[in-house]
Design a protein around this motif. Structure first.
Motif, PDB file in Angstrom:
ATOM      1  N   PRO A  25       0.821  -1.213   0.000  1.00 39.65           N
ATOM      2  CA  PRO A  25       0.000   0.000   0.000  1.00 39.65           C
ATOM      3  C   PRO A  25       0.858   1.267   0.000  1.00 39.65           C
ATOM      4  CG  PRO A  25      -0.894  -1.581   1.552  1.00 39.65           C
ATOM      5  CD  PRO A  25       0.420  -2.126   1.079  1.00 39.65           C
ATOM      6  N   PHE A  26       1.968   1.258   0.764  1.00 36.78           N
ATOM      7  CA  PHE A  26       2.870   2.414   0.763  1.00 36.78           C
ATOM      8  C   PHE A  26       3.426   2.663  -0.633  1.00 36.78           C
ATOM      9  CE2 PHE A  26       7.179   4.055   0.642  1.00 36.78           C
ATOM     10  CZ  PHE A  26       6.998   5.295   1.241  1.00 36.78           C
ATOM     11  N   GLY A  27       3.931   1.604  -1.280  1.00 35.64           N
ATOM     12  CA  GLY A  27       4.527   1.746  -2.600  1.00 35.64           C
ATOM     13  C   GLY A  27       3.533   2.259  -3.626  1.00 35.64           C
ATOM     14  N   ALA A  28       2.309   1.745  -3.581  1.00 38.02           N
ATOM     15  CA  ALA A  28       1.281   2.190  -4.522  1.00 38.02           C
ATOM     16  C   ALA A  28       0.979   3.672  -4.314  1.00 38.02           C
ATOM     17  CB  ALA A  28       0.018   1.349  -4.350  1.00 38.02           C
ATOM     18  N   ARG A  29       0.873   4.075  -3.069  1.00 33.72           N
ATOM     19  CA  ARG A  29       0.577   5.485  -2.766  1.00 33.72           C
ATOM     20  C   ARG A  29       1.755   6.394  -3.107  1.00 33.72           C
ATOM     21  NH1 ARG A  29      -3.993   8.161  -0.628  1.00 33.72           N
ATOM     22  NH2 ARG A  29      -3.307  10.306  -0.497  1.00 33.72           N
ATOM     23  N   PHE A  30       2.963   5.951  -2.768  1.00 33.87           N
ATOM     24  CA  PHE A  30       4.179   6.720  -3.057  1.00 33.87           C
ATOM     25  C   PHE A  30       4.316   6.941  -4.566  1.00 33.87           C
ATOM     26  CE2 PHE A  30       9.003   6.659  -3.376  1.00 33.87           C
ATOM     27  CZ  PHE A  30       9.153   7.978  -2.983  1.00 33.87           C
ATOM     28  N   ASP A  31       4.089   5.901  -5.335  1.00 34.80           N
ATOM     29  CA  ASP A  31       4.163   5.977  -6.792  1.00 34.80           C
ATOM     30  C   ASP A  31       3.134   6.974  -7.318  1.00 34.80           C
ATOM     31  OD1 ASP A  31       5.026   4.771  -9.466  1.00 34.80           O
ATOM     32  OD2 ASP A  31       2.861   4.434  -9.497  1.00 34.80           O
ATOM     33  N   MET A  32       1.920   6.879  -6.815  1.00 31.78           N
ATOM     34  CA  MET A  32       0.838   7.749  -7.265  1.00 31.78           C
ATOM     35  C   MET A  32       1.121   9.216  -6.923  1.00 31.78           C
ATOM     36  SD  MET A  32      -3.187   7.478  -6.277  1.00 31.78           S
ATOM     37  CE  MET A  32      -2.806   7.620  -4.546  1.00 31.78           C
ATOM     38  N   GLU A  33       1.619   9.464  -5.729  1.00 31.40           N
ATOM     39  CA  GLU A  33       1.897  10.846  -5.319  1.00 31.40           C
ATOM     40  C   GLU A  33       3.063  11.440  -6.103  1.00 31.40           C
ATOM     41  OE1 GLU A  33      -0.089  12.568  -3.535  1.00 31.40           O
ATOM     42  OE2 GLU A  33      -1.324  10.923  -2.830  1.00 31.40           O
ATOM     43  N   THR A  34       4.062  10.618  -6.412  1.00 34.78           N
ATOM     44  CA  THR A  34       5.181  11.085  -7.225  1.00 34.78           C
ATOM     45  C   THR A  34       4.703  11.485  -8.615  1.00 34.78           C
ATOM     46  OG1 THR A  34       6.728   9.696  -5.996  1.00 34.78           O
ATOM     47  CG2 THR A  34       7.447  10.443  -8.156  1.00 34.78           C
ATOM     48  N   ASP A  35       3.835  10.664  -9.202  1.00 36.15           N
ATOM     49  CA  ASP A  35       3.273  10.988 -10.509  1.00 36.15           C
ATOM     50  C   ASP A  35       2.473  12.285 -10.455  1.00 36.15           C
ATOM     51  OD1 ASP A  35       4.385   8.657 -11.443  1.00 36.15           O
ATOM     52  OD2 ASP A  35       2.516   7.519 -11.364  1.00 36.15           O
ATOM     53  N   ALA A  36       1.688  12.448  -9.405  1.00 37.11           N
ATOM     54  CA  ALA A  36       0.874  13.661  -9.262  1.00 37.11           C
ATOM     55  C   ALA A  36       1.758  14.903  -9.137  1.00 37.11           C
ATOM     56  CB  ALA A  36      -0.047  13.538  -8.047  1.00 37.11           C
ATOM     57  N   LEU A  37       2.883  14.780  -8.437  1.00 36.14           N
ATOM     58  CA  LEU A  37       3.796  15.912  -8.288  1.00 36.14           C
ATOM     59  C   LEU A  37       4.405  16.294  -9.640  1.00 36.14           C
ATOM     60  CD1 LEU A  37       5.046  17.897  -6.321  1.00 36.14           C
ATOM     61  CD2 LEU A  37       6.853  16.228  -5.895  1.00 36.14           C
ATOM     62  N   LEU A  38       4.768  15.304 -10.432  1.00 32.80           N
ATOM     63  CA  LEU A  38       5.280  15.592 -11.781  1.00 32.80           C
ATOM     64  C   LEU A  38       4.238  16.337 -12.616  1.00 32.80           C
ATOM     65  CD1 LEU A  38       7.198  12.344 -12.753  1.00 32.80           C
ATOM     66  CD2 LEU A  38       8.114  14.663 -12.842  1.00 32.80           C
ATOM     67  N   ILE A  39       2.990  15.894 -12.557  1.00 31.16           N
ATOM     68  CA  ILE A  39       1.912  16.542 -13.305  1.00 31.16           C
ATOM     69  C   ILE A  39       1.681  17.961 -12.796  1.00 31.16           C
ATOM     70  CG2 ILE A  39      -0.565  16.465 -13.843  1.00 31.16           C
ATOM     71  CD1 ILE A  39       1.122  14.405 -15.350  1.00 31.16           C
ATOM     72  N   LEU A  40       1.759  18.140 -11.482  1.00 29.09           N
ATOM     73  CA  LEU A  40       1.579  19.478 -10.905  1.00 29.09           C
ATOM     74  C   LEU A  40       2.656  20.438 -11.393  1.00 29.09           C
ATOM     75  CD1 LEU A  40       0.117  21.385  -8.967  1.00 29.09           C
ATOM     76  CD2 LEU A  40       1.622  20.532  -7.152  1.00 29.09           C
ATOM     77  N   VAL A  41       3.905  20.003 -11.388  1.00 30.75           N
ATOM     78  CA  VAL A  41       4.996  20.851 -11.876  1.00 30.75           C
ATOM     79  C   VAL A  41       4.766  21.209 -13.341  1.00 30.75           C
ATOM     80  CG1 VAL A  41       7.457  20.848 -12.467  1.00 30.75           C
ATOM     81  CG2 VAL A  41       6.725  20.124 -10.204  1.00 30.75           C
ATOM     82  N   LEU A  42       4.407  20.230 -14.122  1.00 29.05           N
ATOM     83  CA  LEU A  42       4.142  20.486 -15.541  1.00 29.05           C
ATOM     84  C   LEU A  42       3.006  21.495 -15.697  1.00 29.05           C
ATOM     85  CD1 LEU A  42       4.661  19.795 -18.517  1.00 29.05           C
ATOM     86  CD2 LEU A  42       3.029  17.932 -18.259  1.00 29.05           C
ATOM     87  N   ALA A  43       1.953  21.328 -14.914  1.00 30.60           N
ATOM     88  CA  ALA A  43       0.805  22.240 -15.006  1.00 30.60           C
ATOM     89  C   ALA A  43       1.177  23.656 -14.584  1.00 30.60           C
ATOM     90  CB  ALA A  43      -0.350  21.725 -14.158  1.00 30.60           C
ATOM     91  N   LEU A  44       1.952  23.795 -13.521  1.00 28.97           N
ATOM     92  CA  LEU A  44       2.335  25.129 -13.055  1.00 28.97           C
ATOM     93  C   LEU A  44       3.190  25.861 -14.079  1.00 28.97           C
ATOM     94  CD1 LEU A  44       3.102  24.401  -9.295  1.00 28.97           C
ATOM     95  CD2 LEU A  44       1.155  25.657 -10.233  1.00 28.97           C
TER      96      LEU A  44
END
Length: 122
Positions: free
Chosen positions: A64-83
């Motif tokens: 569960p940690f790995g799945a969440r960590f992976d998902m949050e890392t992806d979201a951070l990449l998308i956020l940077v791209l969006a900003l």
């Protein structure tokens, strides 16, 4: 049958951590207008995202940690791209992308919670 692990230090999580370390580098590449390098880093992020998930499932290191960590890392990449792209494509388009990302992230969270519950239930 897939099993989960409570270990945090795993190869798939290390791959996700490497992707997380790339976020500020990616940000710098975008604001410095090194779009070719930024694109290559995004390709690396996509390949590593696939690889860490595949490896976690194949070697029974899914957690569960790995799945969440992976998902949050992806979201951070998308956020940077969006900003960064807000100044290029405009606020409305960026809000559409962020809304879509929030919806996908919510669906992924629900899926991870369901899968981790199913894996724990005999």
């Amino acid at each position: 049958m897939a099993t989960t692990t409570d270990r945090i230090v795993t190869i798939p999580n290390a791959i996700s951590a490497l992707r997380l370390v790339g976020v500020p580098v990616y940000f710098w590449m975008l604001i410095s207008e090194h779009y070719g390098w930024a694109c290559m880093l995004m390709v690396f992020a996509g390949v590593s995202d696939y690889l860490d998930g595949w490896l976690a499932r194949r070697t029974n290191m899914a957690s569960p940690f790995g799945a969440r960590f992976d998902m949050e890392t992806d979201a951070l990449l998308i956020l940077v791209l969006a900003l960064v792209t807000t100044t290029i494509i405009g606020v409305v388009a960026t809000l559409v992308v962020l809304y879509r990302e929030a919806r996908v992230s919510r669906l992924q969270t629900d899926f991870v919670n369901k899968v981790s519950h199913d894996l724990r239930t005999p």
